[in-house]
Design a protein around this motif. Structure first.
Motif, PDB file in Angstrom:
ATOM      1  N   MET A   1      17.338  15.387  -0.683  1.00 42.97           N
ATOM      2  CA  MET A   1      17.155  16.709  -1.245  1.00 42.97           C
ATOM      3  C   MET A   1      17.222  16.599  -2.762  1.00 42.97           C
ATOM      4  O   MET A   1      17.935  15.775  -3.313  1.00 42.97           O
ATOM      5  CB  MET A   1      18.232  17.636  -0.732  1.00 42.97           C
ATOM      6  CG  MET A   1      17.982  19.063  -1.041  1.00 42.97           C
ATOM      7  SD  MET A   1      18.736  20.016   0.270  1.00 42.97           S
ATOM      8  CE  MET A   1      18.625  21.590  -0.438  1.00 42.97           C
ATOM      9  N   ALA A   2      16.481  17.440  -3.449  1.00 42.38           N
ATOM     10  CA  ALA A   2      16.397  17.395  -4.902  1.00 42.38           C
ATOM     11  C   ALA A   2      17.709  17.822  -5.536  1.00 42.38           C
ATOM     12  O   ALA A   2      18.447  18.632  -4.991  1.00 42.38           O
ATOM     13  CB  ALA A   2      15.271  18.296  -5.380  1.00 42.38           C
ATOM     14  N   LYS A   3      17.953  17.274  -6.691  1.00 39.38           N
ATOM     15  CA  LYS A   3      19.157  17.605  -7.449  1.00 39.38           C
ATOM     16  C   LYS A   3      19.030  19.016  -7.991  1.00 39.38           C
ATOM     17  O   LYS A   3      18.028  19.385  -8.594  1.00 39.38           O
ATOM     18  CB  LYS A   3      19.317  16.618  -8.598  1.00 39.38           C
ATOM     19  CG  LYS A   3      20.484  16.904  -9.496  1.00 39.38           C
ATOM     20  CD  LYS A   3      20.529  15.927 -10.641  1.00 39.38           C
ATOM     21  CE  LYS A   3      21.503  16.389 -11.682  1.00 39.38           C
ATOM     22  NZ  LYS A   3      21.462  15.565 -12.874  1.00 39.38           N
ATOM     23  N   ARG A   4      20.037  19.809  -7.776  1.00 40.05           N
ATOM     24  CA  ARG A   4      20.021  21.187  -8.256  1.00 40.05           C
ATOM     25  C   ARG A   4      20.633  21.225  -9.646  1.00 40.05           C
ATOM     26  O   ARG A   4      21.724  20.729  -9.887  1.00 40.05           O
ATOM     27  CB  ARG A   4      20.786  22.095  -7.315  1.00 40.05           C
ATOM     28  CG  ARG A   4      20.727  23.536  -7.757  1.00 40.05           C
ATOM     29  CD  ARG A   4      21.329  24.430  -6.690  1.00 40.05           C
ATOM     30  NE  ARG A   4      21.377  25.777  -7.165  1.00 40.05           N
ATOM     31  CZ  ARG A   4      20.492  26.698  -6.823  1.00 40.05           C
ATOM     32  NH1 ARG A   4      19.524  26.385  -6.014  1.00 40.05           N
ATOM     33  NH2 ARG A   4      20.611  27.918  -7.283  1.00 40.05           N
ATOM     34  N   LEU A   5      19.906  21.831 -10.574  1.00 41.74           N
ATOM     35  CA  LEU A   5      20.401  21.968 -11.940  1.00 41.74           C
ATOM     36  C   LEU A   5      21.248  23.228 -12.037  1.00 41.74           C
ATOM     37  O   LEU A   5      20.947  24.239 -11.404  1.00 41.74           O
ATOM     38  CB  LEU A   5      19.225  22.042 -12.915  1.00 41.74           C
ATOM     39  CG  LEU A   5      18.291  20.826 -12.914  1.00 41.74           C
ATOM     40  CD1 LEU A   5      17.098  21.092 -13.806  1.00 41.74           C
ATOM     41  CD2 LEU A   5      19.032  19.599 -13.375  1.00 41.74           C
ATOM     42  N   ASN A   6      22.297  23.167 -12.847  1.00 40.95           N
ATOM     43  CA  ASN A   6      23.135  24.352 -12.996  1.00 40.95           C
ATOM     44  C   ASN A   6      22.463  25.380 -13.900  1.00 40.95           C
ATOM     45  O   ASN A   6      21.445  25.121 -14.523  1.00 40.95           O
ATOM     46  CB  ASN A   6      24.532  23.974 -13.510  1.00 40.95           C
ATOM     47  CG  ASN A   6      24.498  23.338 -14.888  1.00 40.95           C
ATOM     48  OD1 ASN A   6      23.540  23.483 -15.620  1.00 40.95           O
ATOM     49  ND2 ASN A   6      25.556  22.627 -15.211  1.00 40.95           N
ATOM     50  N   ASP A   7      23.018  26.550 -13.984  1.00 38.43           N
ATOM     51  CA  ASP A   7      22.407  27.659 -14.721  1.00 38.43           C
ATOM     52  C   ASP A   7      22.512  27.510 -16.234  1.00 38.43           C
ATOM     53  O   ASP A   7      21.919  28.293 -16.960  1.00 38.43           O
ATOM     54  CB  ASP A   7      23.063  28.975 -14.307  1.00 38.43           C
ATOM     55  CG  ASP A   7      22.763  29.331 -12.863  1.00 38.43           C
ATOM     56  OD1 ASP A   7      23.556  30.075 -12.281  1.00 38.43           O
ATOM     57  OD2 ASP A   7      21.745  28.859 -12.331  1.00 38.43           O
ATOM     58  N   ASN A   8      23.241  26.525 -16.728  1.00 43.29           N
ATOM     59  CA  ASN A   8      23.467  26.389 -18.156  1.00 43.29           C
ATOM     60  C   ASN A   8      22.479  25.457 -18.846  1.00 43.29           C
ATOM     61  O   ASN A   8      22.620  25.178 -20.023  1.00 43.29           O
ATOM     62  CB  ASN A   8      24.889  25.893 -18.412  1.00 43.29           C
ATOM     63  CG  ASN A   8      25.925  26.889 -17.936  1.00 43.29           C
ATOM     64  OD1 ASN A   8      25.673  28.084 -17.923  1.00 43.29           O
ATOM     65  ND2 ASN A   8      27.071  26.401 -17.525  1.00 43.29           N
ATOM     66  N   ASN A   9      21.475  24.967 -18.154  1.00 43.37           N
ATOM     67  CA  ASN A   9      20.496  24.067 -18.758  1.00 43.37           C
ATOM     68  C   ASN A   9      19.458  24.850 -19.547  1.00 43.37           C
ATOM     69  O   ASN A   9      19.062  25.946 -19.157  1.00 43.37           O
ATOM     70  CB  ASN A   9      19.783  23.234 -17.687  1.00 43.37           C
ATOM     71  CG  ASN A   9      20.695  22.203 -17.075  1.00 43.37           C
ATOM     72  OD1 ASN A   9      21.660  21.786 -17.688  1.00 43.37           O
ATOM     73  ND2 ASN A   9      20.397  21.801 -15.866  1.00 43.37           N
ATOM     74  N   SER A  10      19.021  24.255 -20.629  1.00 46.46           N
ATOM     75  CA  SER A  10      17.984  24.905 -21.430  1.00 46.46           C
ATOM     76  C   SER A  10      16.629  24.709 -20.757  1.00 46.46           C
ATOM     77  O   SER A  10      16.443  23.836 -19.904  1.00 46.46           O
ATOM     78  CB  SER A  10      17.957  24.323 -22.845  1.00 46.46           C
ATOM     79  OG  SER A  10      17.523  22.985 -22.802  1.00 46.46           O
ATOM     80  N   LEU A  11      15.681  25.512 -21.169  1.00 41.41           N
ATOM     81  CA  LEU A  11      14.346  25.437 -20.590  1.00 41.41           C
ATOM     82  C   LEU A  11      13.697  24.087 -20.871  1.00 41.41           C
ATOM     83  O   LEU A  11      13.024  23.525 -20.002  1.00 41.41           O
ATOM     84  CB  LEU A  11      13.481  26.573 -21.146  1.00 41.41           C
ATOM     85  CG  LEU A  11      12.072  26.684 -20.600  1.00 41.41           C
ATOM     86  CD1 LEU A  11      12.093  26.871 -19.097  1.00 41.41           C
ATOM     87  CD2 LEU A  11      11.343  27.837 -21.255  1.00 41.41           C
TER      88      LEU A  11
END
Length: 98
Positions: A1-11
């Motif tokens: 399964m793909a790694k989920r990025l947290n909500d604090n990452n920049s675009l």
């Protein structure tokens, strides 16, 4: 399964991650090299440029003027250096003028 990025990452971080996981960098390099050629060479050279193609790290430029092709052939190393500086990394190692 793909790694989920947290909500604090920049675009920009998210876009870099997408480009790396999907191997999109080569396609982006082809587009970026065309834009860099147009910006660096100006209208005079662009009017005589028929096709720009990046294969591996060799840039193929098809010109409609033999005189311009000969003139640009004297400064190949300088053109490669300017393109790589514009792109921010070494993308082009060889230039073929046709």
């Amino acid at each position: 399964m793909a790694k989920r990025l947290n909500d604090n990452n920049s675009l920009s971080d998210v876009l870099k991650h997408i480009m790396q996981t999907n191997n999109l960098q080569k396609g982006m390099d082809k587009i970026d090299v065309r834009d860099a050629w147009a910006n660096l060479m100006g209208n005079g050279v662009n009017n005589y440029t028929r096709e720009i193609m990046l294969k591996n790290s060799t840039l193929y430029v098809e010109l409609t003027s033999a005189v311009l092709r000969e003139e640009l052939s004297y400064g190949k190393d300088k053109i490669i250096k300017m393109l790589n500086e514009e792109l921010g990394r070494e993308v082009v190692t060889n230039l073929v003028l046709r």
